[in-house]
Design a protein around this motif. Structure first.
Motif, PDB file in Angstrom:
ATOM      1  N   PHE A   2       0.819  -1.206   0.000  1.00 56.55           N
ATOM      2  CA  PHE A   2       0.000   0.000   0.000  1.00 56.55           C
ATOM      3  C   PHE A   2       0.853   1.257   0.000  1.00 56.55           C
ATOM      4  CE2 PHE A   2      -2.560  -3.346   1.747  1.00 56.55           C
ATOM      5  CZ  PHE A   2      -3.805  -3.130   1.199  1.00 56.55           C
ATOM      6  N   GLN A   3       0.226   2.337  -0.433  1.00 61.64           N
ATOM      7  CA  GLN A   3       0.924   3.612  -0.537  1.00 61.64           C
ATOM      8  C   GLN A   3       1.500   4.062   0.810  1.00 61.64           C
ATOM      9  OE1 GLN A   3      -1.444   6.671  -2.258  1.00 61.64           O
ATOM     10  NE2 GLN A   3       0.208   8.145  -2.283  1.00 61.64           N
ATOM     11  N   ASN A   4       0.687   3.932   1.876  1.00 65.54           N
ATOM     12  CA  ASN A   4       1.171   4.337   3.203  1.00 65.54           C
ATOM     13  C   ASN A   4       1.679   3.145   3.993  1.00 65.54           C
ATOM     14  OD1 ASN A   4       0.297   6.951   2.620  1.00 65.54           O
ATOM     15  ND2 ASN A   4      -1.774   6.409   3.263  1.00 65.54           N
TER      16      ASN A   4
ATOM     17  N   ALA B  15       0.707   0.696   5.319  1.00 57.91           N
ATOM     18  CA  ALA B  15      -0.333  -0.028   6.056  1.00 57.91           C
ATOM     19  C   ALA B  15       0.239  -1.143   6.917  1.00 57.91           C
ATOM     20  CB  ALA B  15      -1.386  -0.585   5.090  1.00 57.91           C
ATOM     21  N   LEU B  16       1.343  -0.852   7.605  1.00 54.86           N
ATOM     22  CA  LEU B  16       1.874  -1.828   8.559  1.00 54.86           C
ATOM     23  C   LEU B  16       1.046  -1.738   9.838  1.00 54.86           C
ATOM     24  CD1 LEU B  16       5.662  -1.082   8.039  1.00 54.86           C
ATOM     25  CD2 LEU B  16       4.344  -2.979   7.094  1.00 54.86           C
ATOM     26  N   TYR B  17       0.897  -2.867  10.523  1.00 58.35           N
ATOM     27  CA  TYR B  17       0.176  -2.834  11.796  1.00 58.35           C
ATOM     28  C   TYR B  17       1.092  -2.168  12.822  1.00 58.35           C
ATOM     29  CZ  TYR B  17      -2.366  -6.347   9.166  1.00 58.35           C
ATOM     30  OH  TYR B  17      -3.041  -6.997   8.188  1.00 58.35           O
ATOM     31  N   PRO B  18       0.726  -0.977  13.302  1.00 52.45           N
ATOM     32  CA  PRO B  18       1.691  -0.181  14.077  1.00 52.45           C
ATOM     33  C   PRO B  18       2.066  -0.802  15.416  1.00 52.45           C
ATOM     34  CG  PRO B  18      -0.479   0.852  14.086  1.00 52.45           C
ATOM     35  CD  PRO B  18      -0.553  -0.292  13.122  1.00 52.45           C
TER      36      PRO B  18
END
Lengths: 312, 376
Positions: free
Chosen positions: B81-83, B85-88
């Motif tokens: 994904f562009q951002n 979208a890692l699970y923070p």
């Protein structure tokens, strides 16, 4: 080129911090520090009902509050039976009210977060119970639970569920249940609003990522929604528990702690002790206990929910 | 490994048609880039392939299966994904494990795959950190790692480099190229950056208004745009367009009257342009195909004045005003010594000329050029 400041300007600059922060500090002192100190101080005093003079009595108020009176039946235990019974009532009242309204509020918030038709209307409607004055809600529920002509008895009879009237507010267990129902009705909207705001913080892409990863609904809730909702859960539960431990309005309007003392909770006991029985010392001692317990609960809530998802 | 086939794909959101009847064949092991301006439907197309959106009409085939009704995770795809979208709240390791865990993969296989992938991407020492402790470039690697670890049939990448700074972007671009060489997984990549598209793709699909304007090898599409949109979108600075009236000279040659100046049309285009005699025709020429000719060779030379000089290192971009009043850009050798206000003569490279119908934007000389290239 350096800019020379005029002496007046320099003086004003120096005064900036005291002038802006000062009033706030004074205000905090006036509304937090002074009353708290006064409470702690009062809990160590006894007002002589005859002379109306204050005497310093050390921890005696606490002793009277928590421990059984000297000479009382040892079989009843070392604790003051009132303390035990009212604490139990408080735990039942706060425990059930908070957990039911939390689960209900979470469910409704998750539902309202979806793109449903009429969502805007429903979001507004759901707030109504919370914006009514608590006393009014209390009166309304008292009438509804009324045993002879209350709406709930009427409805249950018409539906054929019961044949005779149920004396909701004059039976100990039922009165507690009625209180919990009213409390859930009044405060669930608050949970909904806070959690709904929290749900807006969950980045949409994380749901997409979880979907691609093949996470089930349950797994998506635990791995995406919940970590982002934790700060909101913390706020909702903290405020909710603090409110309920201190809550007097509903209890006083609906049952006044009765029948007997079956719905007497700490807040109503405190009010009765300090205002009705004119024992400000014991009342203050109870207030200190209440404060300590609240602190302990909030601290543990922070421990459980305090970590933001972005923190390491 | 799988090829992906889109047939007459349509996606409508309420009143907006985001994807308007796309057909595209994405060969197995290819690196296909969907490129276009924002709002052209490229990301929606990618999300349709991913299963994050449901197609209104048409067919999506991954491998042998029609996947229109399959959930995202049933499609054997992985997405970047562009951002990121890692699970923070999860460590890098847990981020990479998550997808595999959801599929009940055996523990030994999970840790083996995570370690292998971390090694491939050189992120082994980051495995126990959380995303917030990583730089943008590192997060990008982890996002890639999370996709690679799944060993999917298709990688879907949604502008994965757009959040990186310029230098890192160039570096990651090269690494993506290397990774694709190594893994050969079919990749569909979305970007609005035409340089990224040109450098990464073996197949490029230029999109606009929910439709694919042209598909092909990047260099082919660059040199042979089918229409003015593609011609203008690829290349920086973009292609110059000069509109004029097509006329026949007394010698029987075609020429374009640019309003004061005359441009001679090469003979090989006469047949293709004949139907447009007397009509408006647009001449297209890329800035790098314009040479300065200060001596003034008489044939097909356009006098102009230099308005802006922009040295860019490897080339110098000139903004010029033709004597006919039209503006034009030229990319010239950085050693060229011209200054603002200089009068110059421009010479257009005759092999790079393109002609378009200004009303439809369609290239009038595409077929002739393709034929020519075939005979060479």
């Amino acid at each position: 080129m350096s800019i020379e400041k005029s002496p007046l300007r320099r003086k004003l600059d120096k005064l900036f911090v005291p002038l802006t922060v000062g009033p706030t500090l004074l205000w905090i002192a006036a509304i937090i520090v002074y009353p708290t100190a006064k409470l702690l101080f009062s809990s160590l005093q006894f007002r002589n009902p005859v002379t109306n003079e204050l005497e310093f009595v050390g921890l005696r108020n606490f002793q009277r509050l928590i421990l059984a009176r000297e000479g009382s039946d040892a079989a009843l235990g070392v604790f003051n039976p009132s303390f035990v019974s009212f604490t139990t009532n408080t735990v039942i009242y706060v425990g059930f009210s908070v957990s039911i309204s939390f689960l209900l509020g979470l469910g409704i918030a998750l539902l309202l977060d979806k793109d449903l038709k009429g969502r805007g209307w429903f979001r507004t409607a759901v707030i109504v119970p919370w914006i009514l004055p608590y006393v009014m809600s209390g009166l309304m529920w008292r009438w509804m639970f009324q045993s002879d002509f209350g709406a709930i008895n009427g409805a249950l009879q018409r539906l054929g569920i019961i044949s005779g009237n149920i004396p909701f507010l004059s039976d100990g267990a039922l009165a507690m249940m009625a209180l919990i129902i009213a409390d859930v009705w009044v405060f669930t909207p608050f949970i909904i609003i806070i959690l709904l705001a929290g749900l807006q913080n969950v980045p949409e892409q994380l749901y997409d990522a979880a979907e691609v990863d093949g996470a089930s609904r349950w797994s998506r809730f635990w791995n995406v929604t919940y970590p982002f909702l934790k700060p909101s859960i913390l706020v909702a539960l903290t405020i909710r528990i603090i409110f309920d431990i201190r809550a007097l309005d509903l209890v006083w309007v609906m049952t006044q702690g009765g029948p007997g003392k079956s719905t007497e909770v700490w807040a109503s006991w405190l009010y009765r002790t300090a205002q009705v029985f004119n024992e400000p010392g014991t009342g203050a001692a109870l207030g200190v206990v209440l404060l300590a317990v609240t602190f302990a609960i909030v601290a543990s809530l922070y421990k459980i929910f305090g970590e933001s998802p972005y923190e390491a | 490994m799988a090829h992906v086939e889109l047939t007459d794909l349509v996606k409508e959101f309420d009143d907006v048609t985001a994807v308007d009847g796309i057909s595209l064949d994405i060969p197995d092991e290819s690196f296909t880039v969907l490129v276009g301006p924002s709002g052209c439907g490229k990301t929606t197309t990618l999300r349709l392939i991913a299963g994050l959106e449901r197609a209104t009409d048409g067919e999506i085939r991954i491998g042998e299966n029609v996947v229109n009704d399959a959930r995202a995770y049933e499609r054997d795809i992985a997405m970047v994904f562009q951002n990121y979208a890692l699970y923070p709240h999860k460590t890098v390791r847990d981020n990479m494990r998550f997808g595999l865990e959801q599929h009940d993969t055996a523990e030994e296989i999970i840790s083996e795959r995570v370690n292998e992938t971390a090694e491939l991407l050189q992120i082994e020492e980051l495995l126990d950190r959380r995303p917030s402790e990583l730089s943008g470039g590192q997060q990008q690697r982890v996002a890639l790692g999370r996709a690679i670890v799944r060993d999917p049939a298709v990688f879907l990448m949604d502008e994965p480099l757009s959040n990186l700074d310029a230098k890192l972007r160039v570096q990651m671009r090269a690494e993506l190229n290397k990774l694709h060489e190594e893994l050969s997984t079919t990749t569909v990549y979305v970007t609005h950056d035409q340089v990224e598209a040109m450098t990464l793709a073996d197949q490029i699909a230029v999109m606009d208004n929910g439709q694919i304007q042209q598909v092909g090898e990047p260099t082919h599409v660059y040199s042979n745009p089918r229409n003015m949109f593609v011609a203008g979108f690829l290349g920086s600075p973009s292609m110059n367009f000069l509109e004029g009236t097509l006329e026949e000279s007394s010698a029987g040659k075609f020429e374009l009257d640019l309003g004061g100046a005359v441009h001679n049309v090469p003979d090989e285009f006469t047949d293709a342009l004949e139907p447009y005699l007397g009509d408006r025709v647009t001449l297209g020429i890329r800035p790098e195909n314009i040479a300065l000719n200060q001596d003034g060779v008489p044939a097909n030379v356009h006098p102009a004045t230099v308005e802006v000089v922009e040295p860019q290192g490897e080339k110098t971009v000139l903004e010029l005003k033709l004597d006919t009043g039209q503006s034009i850009k030229a990319a010239v050798d950085p050693d060229t010594t011209v200054e603002m206000g200089d009068a110059v003569n421009l010479r257009f490279d005759r092999d790079s000329l393109q002609y378009f119908d200004p009303a439809t934007g369609k290239s009038l000389t595409y077929d002739v050029k393709i034929e020519q290239q075939a005979t060479i």
